[in-house]
Structure formats: C-alpha cells, structure tokens
Design a protein around this motif. Structure first.
Motif, PDB file in Angstrom:
ATOM      1  N   SER A  55     -21.312  27.886   1.044  1.00 22.23           N
ATOM      2  CA  SER A  55     -20.833  26.507   1.027  1.00 22.23           C
ATOM      3  C   SER A  55     -19.359  26.573   1.413  1.00 22.23           C
ATOM      4  O   SER A  55     -18.494  26.792   0.569  1.00 22.23           O
ATOM      5  CB  SER A  55     -20.988  25.892  -0.367  1.00 22.23           C
ATOM      6  N   TYR A  56     -19.098  26.436   2.706  1.00 24.45           N
ATOM      7  CA  TYR A  56     -17.736  26.580   3.214  1.00 24.45           C
ATOM      8  C   TYR A  56     -16.903  25.343   2.921  1.00 24.45           C
ATOM      9  O   TYR A  56     -17.405  24.214   2.939  1.00 24.45           O
ATOM     10  CB  TYR A  56     -17.748  26.795   4.736  1.00 24.45           C
ATOM     11  N   LYS A  57     -15.613  25.573   2.685  1.00 19.68           N
ATOM     12  CA  LYS A  57     -14.621  24.508   2.563  1.00 19.68           C
ATOM     13  C   LYS A  57     -13.554  24.809   3.611  1.00 19.68           C
ATOM     14  O   LYS A  57     -13.018  25.920   3.651  1.00 19.68           O
ATOM     15  CB  LYS A  57     -13.993  24.486   1.169  1.00 19.68           C
ATOM     16  N   LEU A  58     -13.273  23.840   4.453  1.00 17.21           N
ATOM     17  CA  LEU A  58     -12.297  24.007   5.516  1.00 17.21           C
ATOM     18  C   LEU A  58     -11.176  22.998   5.324  1.00 17.21           C
ATOM     19  O   LEU A  58     -11.415  21.791   5.300  1.00 17.21           O
ATOM     20  CB  LEU A  58     -12.956  23.794   6.886  1.00 17.21           C
ATOM     21  N   ALA A  59      -9.947  23.497   5.180  1.00 22.38           N
ATOM     22  CA  ALA A  59      -8.767  22.644   5.089  1.00 22.38           C
ATOM     23  C   ALA A  59      -8.025  22.738   6.417  1.00 22.38           C
ATOM     24  O   ALA A  59      -7.670  23.833   6.864  1.00 22.38           O
ATOM     25  CB  ALA A  59      -7.865  23.086   3.944  1.00 22.38           C
ATOM     26  N   VAL A  60      -7.834  21.600   7.059  1.00 19.78           N
ATOM     27  CA  VAL A  60      -7.178  21.527   8.370  1.00 19.78           C
ATOM     28  C   VAL A  60      -5.829  20.829   8.182  1.00 19.78           C
ATOM     29  O   VAL A  60      -5.783  19.679   7.744  1.00 19.78           O
ATOM     30  CB  VAL A  60      -8.047  20.737   9.376  1.00 19.78           C
ATOM     31  N   THR A  61      -4.753  21.541   8.516  1.00 21.52           N
ATOM     32  CA  THR A  61      -3.411  20.982   8.391  1.00 21.52           C
ATOM     33  C   THR A  61      -2.775  20.869   9.768  1.00 21.52           C
ATOM     34  O   THR A  61      -2.747  21.848  10.520  1.00 21.52           O
ATOM     35  CB  THR A  61      -2.529  21.855   7.476  1.00 21.52           C
ATOM     36  N   VAL A  62      -2.313  19.670  10.090  1.00 24.44           N
ATOM     37  CA  VAL A  62      -1.618  19.430  11.351  1.00 24.44           C
ATOM     38  C   VAL A  62      -0.193  18.998  11.033  1.00 24.44           C
ATOM     39  O   VAL A  62       0.113  18.577   9.912  1.00 24.44           O
ATOM     40  CB  VAL A  62      -2.339  18.374  12.226  1.00 24.44           C
ATOM     41  N   ILE A  63       0.677  19.097  12.038  1.00 25.18           N
ATOM     42  CA  ILE A  63       2.078  18.732  11.842  1.00 25.18           C
ATOM     43  C   ILE A  63       2.550  17.869  13.003  1.00 25.18           C
ATOM     44  O   ILE A  63       2.144  18.086  14.154  1.00 25.18           O
ATOM     45  CB  ILE A  63       2.962  19.996  11.685  1.00 25.18           C
ATOM     46  N   GLY A  64       3.365  16.887  12.675  1.00 26.46           N
ATOM     47  CA  GLY A  64       3.914  16.000  13.696  1.00 26.46           C
ATOM     48  C   GLY A  64       4.849  14.997  13.050  1.00 26.46           C
ATOM     49  O   GLY A  64       5.079  15.027  11.838  1.00 26.46           O
ATOM     50  N   SER A  65       5.381  14.115  13.852  1.00 28.77           N
ATOM     51  CA  SER A  65       6.269  13.056  13.353  1.00 28.77           C
ATOM     52  C   SER A  65       5.491  11.755  13.225  1.00 28.77           C
ATOM     53  O   SER A  65       4.693  11.425  14.109  1.00 28.77           O
ATOM     54  CB  SER A  65       7.428  12.848  14.331  1.00 28.77           C
ATOM     55  N   PRO A  66       5.711  11.032  12.152  1.00 29.02           N
ATOM     56  CA  PRO A  66       5.047   9.734  12.002  1.00 29.02           C
ATOM     57  C   PRO A  66       5.421   8.792  13.154  1.00 29.02           C
ATOM     58  O   PRO A  66       6.544   8.837  13.668  1.00 29.02           O
ATOM     59  CB  PRO A  66       5.584   9.202  10.681  1.00 29.02           C
ATOM     60  N   ILE A  67       4.486   7.973  13.556  1.00 24.16           N
ATOM     61  CA  ILE A  67       4.698   6.990  14.622  1.00 24.16           C
ATOM     62  C   ILE A  67       5.718   5.962  14.141  1.00 24.16           C
ATOM     63  O   ILE A  67       5.584   5.398  13.049  1.00 24.16           O
ATOM     64  CB  ILE A  67       3.364   6.334  15.016  1.00 24.16           C
ATOM     65  N   THR A  68       6.739   5.725  14.967  1.00 23.24           N
ATOM     66  CA  THR A  68       7.828   4.817  14.568  1.00 23.24           C
ATOM     67  C   THR A  68       7.729   3.439  15.220  1.00 23.24           C
ATOM     68  O   THR A  68       8.470   2.544  14.852  1.00 23.24           O
ATOM     69  CB  THR A  68       9.190   5.445  14.920  1.00 23.24           C
ATOM     70  N   ASP A  69       6.816   3.289  16.156  1.00 21.26           N
ATOM     71  CA  ASP A  69       6.641   2.009  16.854  1.00 21.26           C
ATOM     72  C   ASP A  69       5.960   1.016  15.914  1.00 21.26           C
ATOM     73  O   ASP A  69       4.781   1.168  15.576  1.00 21.26           O
ATOM     74  CB  ASP A  69       5.817   2.232  18.118  1.00 21.26           C
ATOM     75  N   THR A  70       6.680   0.002  15.486  1.00 21.19           N
ATOM     76  CA  THR A  70       6.135  -0.969  14.532  1.00 21.19           C
ATOM     77  C   THR A  70       5.005  -1.812  15.113  1.00 21.19           C
ATOM     78  O   THR A  70       4.261  -2.454  14.373  1.00 21.19           O
ATOM     79  CB  THR A  70       7.249  -1.908  14.012  1.00 21.19           C
ATOM     80  N   ASN A  71       4.849  -1.800  16.439  1.00 21.86           N
ATOM     81  CA  ASN A  71       3.753  -2.535  17.074  1.00 21.86           C
ATOM     82  C   ASN A  71       2.482  -1.700  17.185  1.00 21.86           C
ATOM     83  O   ASN A  71       1.433  -2.211  17.560  1.00 21.86           O
ATOM     84  CB  ASN A  71       4.180  -3.011  18.468  1.00 21.86           C
ATOM     85  N   ASN A  72       2.580  -0.413  16.899  1.00 23.11           N
ATOM     86  CA  ASN A  72       1.428   0.485  16.965  1.00 23.11           C
ATOM     87  C   ASN A  72       0.618   0.315  15.681  1.00 23.11           C
ATOM     88  O   ASN A  72       1.176   0.350  14.582  1.00 23.11           O
ATOM     89  CB  ASN A  72       1.919   1.927  17.126  1.00 23.11           C
ATOM     90  N   VAL A  73      -0.684   0.154  15.818  1.00 22.41           N
ATOM     91  CA  VAL A  73      -1.540  -0.026  14.633  1.00 22.41           C
ATOM     92  C   VAL A  73      -1.540   1.222  13.742  1.00 22.41           C
ATOM     93  O   VAL A  73      -1.931   1.141  12.577  1.00 22.41           O
ATOM     94  CB  VAL A  73      -2.991  -0.396  15.020  1.00 22.41           C
ATOM     95  N   LYS A  74      -1.107   2.358  14.275  1.00 25.98           N
ATOM     96  CA  LYS A  74      -1.042   3.607  13.508  1.00 25.98           C
ATOM     97  C   LYS A  74       0.389   3.874  13.018  1.00 25.98           C
ATOM     98  O   LYS A  74       0.732   4.993  12.665  1.00 25.98           O
ATOM     99  CB  LYS A  74      -1.513   4.785  14.370  1.00 25.98           C
ATOM    100  N   TYR A  75       1.208   2.842  13.003  1.00 25.31           N
ATOM    101  CA  TYR A  75       2.606   2.933  12.570  1.00 25.31           C
ATOM    102  C   TYR A  75       2.705   3.675  11.229  1.00 25.31           C
ATOM    103  O   TYR A  75       1.973   3.365  10.295  1.00 25.31           O
ATOM    104  CB  TYR A  75       3.201   1.522  12.437  1.00 25.31           C
ATOM    105  N   GLY A  76       3.602   4.669  11.177  1.00 23.53           N
ATOM    106  CA  GLY A  76       3.828   5.424   9.951  1.00 23.53           C
ATOM    107  C   GLY A  76       2.918   6.623   9.772  1.00 23.53           C
ATOM    108  O   GLY A  76       3.100   7.402   8.845  1.00 23.53           O
ATOM    109  N   MET A  77       1.940   6.793  10.655  1.00 25.70           N
ATOM    110  CA  MET A  77       0.993   7.912  10.549  1.00 25.70           C
ATOM    111  C   MET A  77       1.390   9.042  11.500  1.00 25.70           C
ATOM    112  O   MET A  77       1.871   8.782  12.599  1.00 25.70           O
ATOM    113  CB  MET A  77      -0.420   7.468  10.932  1.00 25.70           C
ATOM    114  N   VAL A  78       1.151  10.278  11.077  1.00 25.59           N
ATOM    115  CA  VAL A  78       1.260  11.422  11.991  1.00 25.59           C
ATOM    116  C   VAL A  78       0.041  11.380  12.905  1.00 25.59           C
ATOM    117  O   VAL A  78       0.148  11.426  14.128  1.00 25.59           O
ATOM    118  CB  VAL A  78       1.326  12.755  11.209  1.00 25.59           C
ATOM    119  N   ILE A  79      -1.127  11.298  12.294  1.00 27.15           N
ATOM    120  CA  ILE A  79      -2.406  11.096  12.980  1.00 27.15           C
ATOM    121  C   ILE A  79      -3.287  10.377  11.973  1.00 27.15           C
ATOM    122  O   ILE A  79      -3.209  10.646  10.768  1.00 27.15           O
ATOM    123  CB  ILE A  79      -3.044  12.427  13.458  1.00 27.15           C
ATOM    124  N   ASP A  80      -4.087   9.483  12.433  1.00 25.54           N
ATOM    125  CA  ASP A  80      -5.025   8.780  11.564  1.00 25.54           C
ATOM    126  C   ASP A  80      -5.998   9.824  11.000  1.00 25.54           C
ATOM    127  O   ASP A  80      -6.565  10.618  11.755  1.00 25.54           O
ATOM    128  CB  ASP A  80      -5.769   7.726  12.397  1.00 25.54           C
TER     129      ASP A  80
END
Length: 149
Positions: free
Chosen positions: A32-57
């Motif tokens: 029974s495998y458990k996989l933890a996936v960690t990504v790195i990036g900068s949160p989206i700063t465009d306030t018009n982007n629906v993903k505003y504030g997210m690194v990745i959804d």
C-alpha cells in the motif's frame, strides 16, 4: 517573490517481485504505497487570475500525478521486463490483469526515480518538482530530491 513548497499525498496499491533478490521480496507481493509530491514555485500575483495566490492548484497537481502514476500503477503488478517471471507476467496479462513491464528492478528507489521523470515532464514551466517520498511500508520509504539530481 517568495518561493513556496506545496505537497500533495497519494495512495495506491501495487504488486511487484524483485528478480534475483536473496530475500522474501523475490516472491510476488504487494504494498500500500503512499506518495508525497512536493513542488516549488512562487504564488501567482495577478489578481485577475482565478488561481491568484496559488503556486499550483492542488487539483492540477492531482490530475498530473493521477494520470502519470496512480491510475497506471494502482492495482497493477510491476515486473522488470528481463525477469524470469515473464511467463507469469504474460499469463496474468492474458487473464486480464494489469501488468506493467519496466526496464528497471521495481524497488522503491527505482520507482521514485521513474515517477520523478514522469511528473517533471508534465509540470508547468514555472513550477519545479522539489521532492518525492514513496513509502512502501509503515517504516520504509525512498526519497528523491531535485537538489540531489
């Protein structure tokens, strides 16, 4: 802008056998495998982007990992394509079982390297894979870090 790491965890059941191994894992068995996936990036700063504030959804990351790893490996049996178990693999496949033949010994160490390559190829340009942790049992796991590779 700050770099942020986010992690999503996944679970799947997979069988395998380690050909040529001198212990119990030479036999077909599963985990029974458990996989933890960690990504790195900068949160989206465009306030018009629906993903505003997210690194990745988280949903977008989930889609990538499910398509590349979970949906492929869940309830499958993985064999090295050079295994003496190849007749068993063919028999299982002929009977409708999900069999995956890989060009490596299907240890957690090798699987995590394979998974890293698959996930990295699907991430958006501005997002990097930071690490993976593939837990095989309650007390055993393999880790992959981009900084080591």
């Amino acid at each position: 802008m700050s770099k942020i790491r986010i992690t999503k965890q996944f679970n799947f059941e997979t069988g395998h056998a380690l050909y040529g191994y001198d212990g119990k894992c030479k036999n077909v068995h599963g985990h029974s495998y458990k996989l933890a996936v960690t990504v790195i990036g900068s949160p989206i700063t465009d306030t018009n982007n629906v993903k505003y504030g997210m690194v990745i959804d988280f949903g977008d990351l989930k889609k990538i990992v499910k398509e590349e790893i979970v949906d492929v490996f869940d309830h499958a049996t993985v064999f090295n394509k050079n295994t003496p178990h190849i007749e068993l693999a063919k028999e299982l496949s002929d009977r409708g079982h999900n069999v995956i033949l890989v060009d490596y010994q299907p240890t957690s160490e090798n699987m995590v390297v394979d998974f890293a390559a698959k996930i990295k190829s699907r991430l958006p340009e501005n997002i990097q894979l930071f690490s993976l942790k593939l837990q095989e049992t309650e007390s055993s796991y393999a880790e992959w870090y981009a900084s080591d590779n």
